[in-house]
Scaffold this motif. Sequence first.
Motif, short mmCIF file in Angstrom:
data_model
loop_
_atom_site.label_atom_id
_atom_site.label_comp_id
_atom_site.label_asym_id
_atom_site.label_seq_id
_atom_site.Cartn_x
_atom_site.Cartn_y
_atom_site.Cartn_z
N HIS A 65 0.83 -1.20 0.00
CA HIS A 65 0.00 0.00 0.00
C HIS A 65 0.87 1.25 0.00
O HIS A 65 1.89 1.31 0.67
CB HIS A 65 -0.91 0.00 1.23
CG HIS A 65 -1.71 -1.26 1.37
ND1 HIS A 65 -2.89 -1.46 0.70
CD2 HIS A 65 -1.47 -2.40 2.06
CE1 HIS A 65 -3.35 -2.66 1.00
NE2 HIS A 65 -2.50 -3.25 1.83
N LEU A 66 0.41 2.25 -0.72
CA LEU A 66 1.09 3.55 -0.75
C LEU A 66 0.49 4.42 0.34
O LEU A 66 -0.70 4.68 0.34
CB LEU A 66 0.89 4.20 -2.13
CG LEU A 66 1.80 5.35 -2.49
CD1 LEU A 66 3.25 4.92 -2.49
CD2 LEU A 66 1.42 5.89 -3.87
N TRP A 100 4.08 7.65 10.01
CA TRP A 100 3.01 7.31 9.07
C TRP A 100 2.01 6.38 9.75
O TRP A 100 2.31 5.78 10.77
CB TRP A 100 3.56 6.68 7.79
CG TRP A 100 4.17 5.32 7.97
CD1 TRP A 100 3.57 4.12 7.90
CD2 TRP A 100 5.55 5.05 8.27
NE1 TRP A 100 4.46 3.10 8.12
CE2 TRP A 100 5.68 3.65 8.35
CE3 TRP A 100 6.68 5.84 8.47
CZ2 TRP A 100 6.89 3.03 8.62
CZ3 TRP A 100 7.88 5.23 8.75
CH2 TRP A 100 7.98 3.85 8.82
N THR A 101 0.84 6.33 9.17
CA THR A 101 -0.21 5.45 9.67
C THR A 101 -0.38 4.31 8.67
O THR A 101 -0.56 4.54 7.48
CB THR A 101 -1.53 6.22 9.83
OG1 THR A 101 -1.30 7.32 10.71
CG2 THR A 101 -2.61 5.32 10.39
N ALA A 102 -0.34 3.09 9.20
CA ALA A 102 -0.46 1.90 8.35
C ALA A 102 -1.90 1.71 7.90
O ALA A 102 -2.82 2.26 8.49
CB ALA A 102 0.02 0.68 9.12
N ASP A 130 3.49 -2.67 3.91
CA ASP A 130 2.54 -3.78 3.90
C ASP A 130 1.34 -3.39 4.76
O ASP A 130 1.26 -2.26 5.23
CB ASP A 130 3.21 -5.08 4.38
CG ASP A 130 3.72 -4.99 5.80
OD1 ASP A 130 3.40 -4.00 6.51
OD2 ASP A 130 4.46 -5.89 6.23
N ARG A 131 0.42 -4.32 4.98
CA ARG A 131 -0.80 -3.99 5.72
C ARG A 131 -0.51 -3.56 7.15
O ARG A 131 -1.21 -2.74 7.72
CB ARG A 131 -1.74 -5.21 5.70
CG ARG A 131 -3.06 -4.97 6.38
CD ARG A 131 -4.22 -5.42 5.50
NE ARG A 131 -5.50 -5.10 6.10
CZ ARG A 131 -6.11 -3.93 5.97
NH1 ARG A 131 -5.55 -2.97 5.26
NH2 ARG A 131 -7.28 -3.71 6.52
N GLN A 132 0.58 -4.10 7.74
CA GLN A 132 0.92 -3.77 9.12
C GLN A 132 1.78 -2.51 9.23
O GLN A 132 2.16 -2.12 10.33
CB GLN A 132 1.68 -4.93 9.78
CG GLN A 132 0.82 -6.15 10.07
CD GLN A 132 0.45 -6.92 8.81
OE1 GLN A 132 1.28 -7.05 7.90
NE2 GLN A 132 -0.77 -7.41 8.74
N GLY A 133 2.13 -1.88 8.12
CA GLY A 133 2.89 -0.64 8.16
C GLY A 133 4.39 -0.79 8.01
O GLY A 133 5.12 0.20 8.07
#
Length: 201
Positions: A65-66, A100-102, A130-133
């Motif tokens: 994810h960006l 940043w926020t995951a 990734d999904r967990q940041g």
Amino acid sequence: MRAISGLWRWRHNPLRRTTDLLEAWVALGALLLILVVAPLAGSLIGGLAQSTLQKSVREQRASRHLVTATVVRKAEGSQLDVDPEASTGRDLRTRVVADWTAPDGSAHRAAVMASLDSPQPGDRFTIWTDRQGRTVARPLDSATAATHAVLAGFGAALLAVGLVEGCRRLVVWRMVRRRYARWDQAWDKAGPDWGRTGTGC
């Protein structure tokens, strides 16, 4: 073409040896194999590589994810660096500490590479996680995957050509060695005085 011309030349020639004809047939067989096997191997390997790489592209797009990160401060000892994953390979990046926020909502702070020439606190930039940041490399894009698949197919075709040509050369080399061995045997049978026949000596 050498194989075809070789077959034509030896067709009714009285000086033709069996090995000459066999050598021409081997060359013709190798040419036909190259024309059939190389494209087949290239398209088969290229197709397999394409499907595998495109599957990897889809998986990476789903799992990476960006997200937008905010510069907290410049990391100690940071300097401009070239991003090896950039499309041009010339994008400069600076190491910074950022927040940043995951995608799962968890907050993160770590040292990351930012695509900023002179980052200041509060500057925003994007990173892949990734999904967990956890930071990850950018996902593979379809065009790059297709290019790799084409290169794999081309490499497989070249390998097939090399294998066929190597086998042809090995067969011809063995035939030539056998021919030389027969010549040596015939020469030994003729004996050392073959040139004195009929001279009365």
